[in-house]
Enzyme design. Sequence first.
Site, PDB file in Angstrom:
ATOM      1  N   SER A   7       0.838  -1.197   0.000  1.00  0.00           N
ATOM      2  CA  SER A   7       0.000   0.000   0.000  1.00  0.00           C
ATOM      3  C   SER A   7       0.872   1.246   0.000  1.00  0.00           C
ATOM      4  O   SER A   7       1.522   1.575   0.989  1.00  0.00           O
ATOM      5  CB  SER A   7      -0.920   0.009   1.225  1.00  0.00           C
ATOM      6  OG  SER A   7      -1.573   1.261   1.284  1.00  0.00           O
TER       7      SER A   7
ATOM      8  N   HIS B 115      -7.864   0.069  -4.961  1.00  0.00           N
ATOM      9  CA  HIS B 115      -8.888  -0.092  -3.924  1.00  0.00           C
ATOM     10  C   HIS B 115      -9.691   1.208  -3.833  1.00  0.00           C
ATOM     11  O   HIS B 115      -9.203   2.207  -3.310  1.00  0.00           O
ATOM     12  CB  HIS B 115      -8.173  -0.418  -2.594  1.00  0.00           C
ATOM     13  CG  HIS B 115      -9.085  -0.532  -1.416  1.00  0.00           C
ATOM     14  ND1 HIS B 115      -8.625  -0.526  -0.108  1.00  0.00           N
ATOM     15  CD2 HIS B 115     -10.436  -0.670  -1.322  1.00  0.00           C
ATOM     16  CE1 HIS B 115      -9.642  -0.649   0.726  1.00  0.00           C
ATOM     17  NE2 HIS B 115     -10.750  -0.740   0.017  1.00  0.00           N
TER      18      HIS B 115
ATOM     19  N   GLY C 238      -9.901   3.915   5.667  1.00  0.00           N
ATOM     20  CA  GLY C 238      -9.707   5.366   5.803  1.00  0.00           C
ATOM     21  C   GLY C 238      -8.274   5.776   6.073  1.00  0.00           C
ATOM     22  O   GLY C 238      -7.818   6.792   5.566  1.00  0.00           O
TER      23      GLY C 238
ATOM     24  N   ASP D 183      -6.652  -6.350   4.286  1.00  0.00           N
ATOM     25  CA  ASP D 183      -6.078  -5.016   4.205  1.00  0.00           C
ATOM     26  C   ASP D 183      -6.286  -4.291   5.528  1.00  0.00           C
ATOM     27  O   ASP D 183      -7.418  -4.077   5.942  1.00  0.00           O
ATOM     28  CB  ASP D 183      -6.785  -4.280   3.053  1.00  0.00           C
ATOM     29  CG  ASP D 183      -6.253  -2.879   2.814  1.00  0.00           C
ATOM     30  OD1 ASP D 183      -5.224  -2.498   3.407  1.00  0.00           O
ATOM     31  OD2 ASP D 183      -6.876  -2.156   2.006  1.00  0.00           O
TER      32      ASP D 183
ATOM     33  N   SER E 158       2.242   0.210   6.348  1.00  0.00           N
ATOM     34  CA  SER E 158       3.241   0.661   7.334  1.00  0.00           C
ATOM     35  C   SER E 158       4.290  -0.405   7.660  1.00  0.00           C
ATOM     36  O   SER E 158       5.479  -0.105   7.734  1.00  0.00           O
ATOM     37  CB  SER E 158       2.560   1.168   8.605  1.00  0.00           C
ATOM     38  OG  SER E 158       1.455   0.394   8.932  1.00  0.00           O
TER      39      SER E 158
END
Length: 216
Positions: A8, A66, A142, A175, A198
């Site tokens: 991501s 996404h 979010g 995810d 992360s």
Amino acid sequence: MKNYVSASILSADLLNLESEIKKLEENSIDMVHFDVMDGVFVDNITYGLPFLKGIRQITDMCLDVHLMIINPLKYIDNFADFGADIITFHLESESDVKQTIDAIHKKGIKAAVAIKPNTPAEAVYEYLPYLDMVLVMTVEPGFGGQKFISSTVEKIEKLKAKISELGLAIDIQVDGGIDDKTSVTVKKAGANVLVSGSYLFRADDMKKSAELMREA
Ligand code: DX5
Ligand code: ZN
């Protein structure tokens, strides 16, 4: 089923995106996970079409888009034309689910539906025959860097059992809060496409961390 790691880029250094994408290639990452947020479906706003186009120009990697937007159907053609290889949209959005799946397939790419932590597995059952992948959100969509919600594990198991029962070969993606430890849990439950932001971008050795996620 084979395991994949999708990075991501919400956690990447966006001012140096070209070198960040290079790094993903060099470390044998399987896909680039591209989070689109519209400030309506979720509170956050990220990036969109021109940015995806830019990424497409610098890499041949699989672009896993996404969409956390209220009306995904309206934008399917654009995201496909700008380089998406997989488009995931939310069951909780306002678009008609079957129509949106069909619009994605019409562009010759893979279609996936995402469900938020409070949406039951059963909600996607009727769409399974038409899908390439289901995304089980393991945090509230979010933001990156949130803690894995463990109550989602049972949902992954349920979904996996249903997919097997139907004799289908659909990937289950997870995810949110996925690292070397939570990936063990979700894979055991049946997930095989692991999104990580992360954990992966913070790793000292990205290749090794991705291998740990895939193999552990
Ligand atoms: C959250 C996004 C995720 C996020 C994952 O809404 O969909 O893709 O970037 O980040 P981590 O791995 O940090 O939880
Ligand atoms: Zn995501």
